[in-house]
Design an enzyme around this catalytic site. Structure first.
Site: not given
Ligand code: 5GP
Length: 140
Positions: A103, A105
């Site tokens: 993903h 951001h």
């Molecule tokens: P990472 O640290 O893996 O790059 O980011 C994961 C992101 O997913 C975080 O910003 C977190 O807030 C978001 N996130 C975690 N669980 C969910 C969810 O159930 N739905 C959505 N829309 N975002 C989520």
């Protein structure tokens, strides 16, 4: 690197098993709001192809995600009246990745306002609904 886990949260969102505040979808990607936004309008862009992160996504699938990120970033600047915008993508736990479906951001920024730490607080549903509507409108 561990194999792709088909039960990660974003795979469940893609299959419609979990809800999301969708802002954009096409044949290759889905974009939806982060429910714990680090800035107002924090959006996630994911490939429909199963990929853990940058190390196992095909270049073509990554291009689709980049194209959508490019388009949504421009719309997010307008929708949230932003002064700037941070694009970020984590790969493996050492980098901060906690959800193991690739993903990107997109985080709109305003002068003098720091990003909240990751996963600081769950945003109110009404705010997320309003922000999704604003971004959808700006995407035209
Ligand atoms: P990472 O640290 O893996 O790059 O980011 C994961 C992101 O997913 C975080 O910003 C977190 O807030 C978001 N996130 C975690 N669980 C969910 C969810 O159930 N739905 C959505 N829309 N975002 C989520």
């Amino acid at each position: 690197m561990p194999a792709y886990d088909t039960n990660n949260i974003f795979a469940k969102i893609l299959r419609g098993e979990l809800p999301c505040y969708k802002v954009y979808e096409d044949e290759h990607v889905l974009a939806f709001l982060d429910i714990m936004p680090r800035s107002p309008g924090h959006t996630l862009v994911i490939p429909k192809a199963p990929a853990r992160n940058i190390f196992d996504i095909s270049p073509d699938d990554y291009v689709h995600v980049a194209r959508a990120t490019h388009r949504i970033s421009a719309a997010a600047m307008k929708a949230f009246n932003a002064d700037g915008l941070t694009v970020q993508q984590h790969n493996e736990p050492a980098s901060g990745q906690v959800v193991f479906h690739l993903h990107i951001h997109i985080m709109p920024r305003h002068h003098g306002v720091s990003l909240l730490p990751p996963a600081s607080r769950k945003e109110d549903a009404k705010v997320l609904e309003d922000n999704a509507a604003k971004l959808i409108a700006a995407l035209g």
